[in-house]
Write a protein that holds these residues in place. Structure first.
Motif, mmCIF file in Angstrom:
data_model
loop_
_atom_site.group_PDB
_atom_site.id
_atom_site.type_symbol
_atom_site.label_atom_id
_atom_site.label_comp_id
_atom_site.label_asym_id
_atom_site.label_seq_id
_atom_site.Cartn_x
_atom_site.Cartn_y
_atom_site.Cartn_z
ATOM 1 N N TYR A 66 28.891 31.169 40.168
ATOM 2 C CA TYR A 66 28.525 30.558 38.897
ATOM 3 C C TYR A 66 27.689 29.295 39.092
ATOM 4 O O TYR A 66 27.052 28.800 38.155
ATOM 5 C CB TYR A 66 29.775 30.227 38.073
ATOM 6 N N ALA A 67 27.679 28.735 40.297
ATOM 7 C CA ALA A 67 26.836 27.608 40.661
ATOM 8 C C ALA A 67 26.615 27.687 42.163
ATOM 9 O O ALA A 67 27.252 28.494 42.852
ATOM 10 C CB ALA A 67 27.481 26.277 40.284
ATOM 11 N N LYS A 68 25.704 26.843 42.710
ATOM 12 C CA LYS A 68 25.397 26.901 44.127
ATOM 13 C C LYS A 68 26.658 26.710 44.969
ATOM 14 O O LYS A 68 27.323 25.669 44.905
ATOM 15 C CB LYS A 68 24.371 25.809 44.473
ATOM 16 N N ASN A 69 27.045 27.772 45.741
ATOM 17 C CA ASN A 69 28.218 27.756 46.621
ATOM 18 C C ASN A 69 29.533 27.542 45.869
ATOM 19 O O ASN A 69 30.523 27.105 46.446
ATOM 20 C CB ASN A 69 28.070 26.687 47.707
ATOM 21 N N LYS A 70 29.562 27.874 44.555
ATOM 22 C CA LYS A 70 30.781 27.824 43.749
ATOM 23 C C LYS A 70 31.066 29.236 43.253
ATOM 24 O O LYS A 70 30.229 29.855 42.601
ATOM 25 C CB LYS A 70 30.624 26.870 42.559
ATOM 26 N N PHE A 71 32.254 29.764 43.575
ATOM 27 C CA PHE A 71 32.553 31.164 43.298
ATOM 28 C C PHE A 71 33.852 31.330 42.513
ATOM 29 O O PHE A 71 34.786 30.546 42.660
ATOM 30 C CB PHE A 71 32.683 31.949 44.615
ATOM 31 N N VAL A 72 33.880 32.383 41.709
ATOM 32 C CA VAL A 72 35.116 32.858 41.080
ATOM 33 C C VAL A 72 35.446 34.185 41.754
ATOM 34 O O VAL A 72 34.685 35.149 41.652
ATOM 35 C CB VAL A 72 34.944 33.062 39.564
ATOM 36 N N VAL A 73 36.588 34.233 42.467
ATOM 37 C CA VAL A 73 36.971 35.434 43.211
ATOM 38 C C VAL A 73 37.687 36.401 42.273
ATOM 39 O O VAL A 73 38.574 36.018 41.512
ATOM 40 C CB VAL A 73 37.884 35.072 44.407
ATOM 41 N N LEU A 74 37.306 37.670 42.330
ATOM 42 C CA LEU A 74 37.918 38.726 41.525
ATOM 43 C C LEU A 74 38.499 39.764 42.467
ATOM 44 O O LEU A 74 37.783 40.309 43.310
ATOM 45 C CB LEU A 74 36.868 39.374 40.619
ATOM 46 N N ASP A 75 39.807 40.026 42.354
ATOM 47 C CA ASP A 75 40.407 40.999 43.280
ATOM 48 C C ASP A 75 40.202 42.420 42.761
ATOM 49 O O ASP A 75 39.864 42.652 41.595
ATOM 50 C CB ASP A 75 41.891 40.695 43.525
ATOM 51 N N ASP A 76 40.430 43.389 43.640
ATOM 52 C CA ASP A 76 40.159 44.789 43.318
ATOM 53 C C ASP A 76 41.000 45.290 42.152
ATOM 54 O O ASP A 76 40.539 46.093 41.340
ATOM 55 C CB ASP A 76 40.424 45.665 44.557
ATOM 56 N N GLU A 77 42.250 44.826 42.059
ATOM 57 C CA GLU A 77 43.136 45.282 40.994
ATOM 58 C C GLU A 77 42.617 44.846 39.620
ATOM 59 O O GLU A 77 42.644 45.618 38.660
ATOM 60 C CB GLU A 77 44.548 44.728 41.212
ATOM 61 N N GLU A 78 42.143 43.600 39.529
ATOM 62 C CA GLU A 78 41.597 43.093 38.270
ATOM 63 C C GLU A 78 40.371 43.901 37.845
ATOM 64 O O GLU A 78 40.232 44.269 36.671
ATOM 65 C CB GLU A 78 41.209 41.620 38.421
ATOM 66 N N LEU A 79 39.505 44.185 38.795
ATOM 67 C CA LEU A 79 38.291 44.940 38.488
ATOM 68 C C LEU A 79 38.618 46.385 38.107
ATOM 69 O O LEU A 79 38.003 46.953 37.201
ATOM 70 C CB LEU A 79 37.348 44.920 39.689
ATOM 71 N N GLU A 80 39.612 46.966 38.797
ATOM 72 C CA GLU A 80 39.992 48.348 38.514
ATOM 73 C C GLU A 80 40.617 48.471 37.122
ATOM 74 O O GLU A 80 40.337 49.425 36.394
ATOM 75 C CB GLU A 80 40.969 48.841 39.586
ATOM 76 N N ASN A 81 41.474 47.502 36.753
ATOM 77 C CA ASN A 81 42.096 47.523 35.429
ATOM 78 C C ASN A 81 41.045 47.398 34.327
ATOM 79 O O ASN A 81 41.114 48.076 33.298
ATOM 80 C CB ASN A 81 43.115 46.393 35.299
#
Length: 287
Positions: A66-81
């Motif tokens: 979302y910004a330079k070297n700033k990340f929001v991590v999304l795990d596989d379960e969240e994406l699958e749901n």
């Protein structure tokens, strides 16, 4: 034909169980990259620049920057749901429009639709309705974890899903550089251009157009293969045998011993000089 997706397409109270199949295929000639020196295929590895090592698949996570070297991590379960929540919904046709109202820039990829078991009658109903009205359906659907805007139309007696871009995915034409403003074109030049267009105007026949570059490239490959202008990748060098390793170790040991012996001899030569110097100093002190 491989089934890519199964689901239900609905309009009003009509539900059509369908299967989706890719309508086109990529026929690009894929070329591999080889190391010029040994003719071996280049290997690309996923490495971490901080840990300075290769990363395994189970060590990788997905994230949004979302910004330079700033990340929001999304795990596989969240994406699958999230994917299941959308994928379980029926594909509903929300509007019917004329095909010519959609600019070709919006079109992306084509898929054939075939009826699933028990869906033949409803499939034929939608096909006939679209044909008689001259309209196409606009729908939303999930394909490969991405929500798609889609067109449902007829192609040679078969329903086709045509994925199209959302408006915000089409870039603003105002950002295109160096586009000339409207200019007064001399009538003679314009008439000549129109005459040329009229002379080249014909009925569209897709069989008329061939990928000449691909054909020439395949011919060149076949010619070089027939002339045996081929190469074989070399095997990865095997580690040296134990005997060679022992020889190397012994040579290193011998070199070390020779170096130590040389140092010892040098020390032995220096000792008498030190004694002579010491006795001379004593004599001077006695005087």
């Amino acid at each position: 034909m491989h089934t890519m997706w199964k689901g239900t397409i609905s309009f009003g109270l009509v539900n059509i169980p369908v299967k989706m199949h890719a309508a086109t295929e990529n026929k690009d000639v894929k070329l591999r990259q080889l190391h010029k020196e040994c003719q071996s295929p280049i290997k690309y590895e996923r490495t971490c620049p901080v840990c300075d090592r290769e990363i395994e698949n189970d060590e990788i996570v997905k994230a949004y920057e979302y910004a330079k070297n700033k990340f929001v991590v999304l795990d596989d379960e969240e994406l699958e749901n999230l994917k299941k929540e959308q994928a379980d919904k029926a594909v509903e046709i929300v509007d019917f429009v004329k095909l010519e109202e959609i600019d070709p820039i919006y079109f992306e990829k084509s898929y054939f639709l075939s009826p699933s078991e028990g869906g033949g009658k409803a499939y034929s109903l939608l096909r006939s309705a679209l044909e008689d009205t001259g309209k196409i359906g606009i729908a939303k659907m999930i394909i490969r974890s991405k929500e798609q805007l889609a067109v449902i139309r007829i192609y040679q007696n078969t329903l086709v899903v045509e994925t199209i871009h959302f408006p915000d995915e089409v870039r603003n034409v105002q950002d295109v550089p160096n586009v000339p403003e409207e200019a007064d074109t001399p009538k003679k030049e314009l008439d000549t251009a129109k005459m040329l267009i009229d002379q080249l105007t014909t009925t569209f026949d897709p069989e008329k157009y061939k990928d000449e570059y691909r054909s020439a490239l395949l011919d060149l490959i076949e010619e070089k293969k027939n002339q045996e202008e081929v190469t074989t990748a070399k095997d990865k060098p095997k580690p040296e045998k134990a005997t060679n390793l022992m020889d190397a170790l012994q040579a290193s040991l011998d070199r070390t011993q020779e170096s130590e012996q040389k140092k010892t001899k040098e020390k032995t030569k220096k000792k008498p000089e030190q004694k002579t110097k010491s006795s001379t100093q004593k004599k001077k002190a006695a005087k």
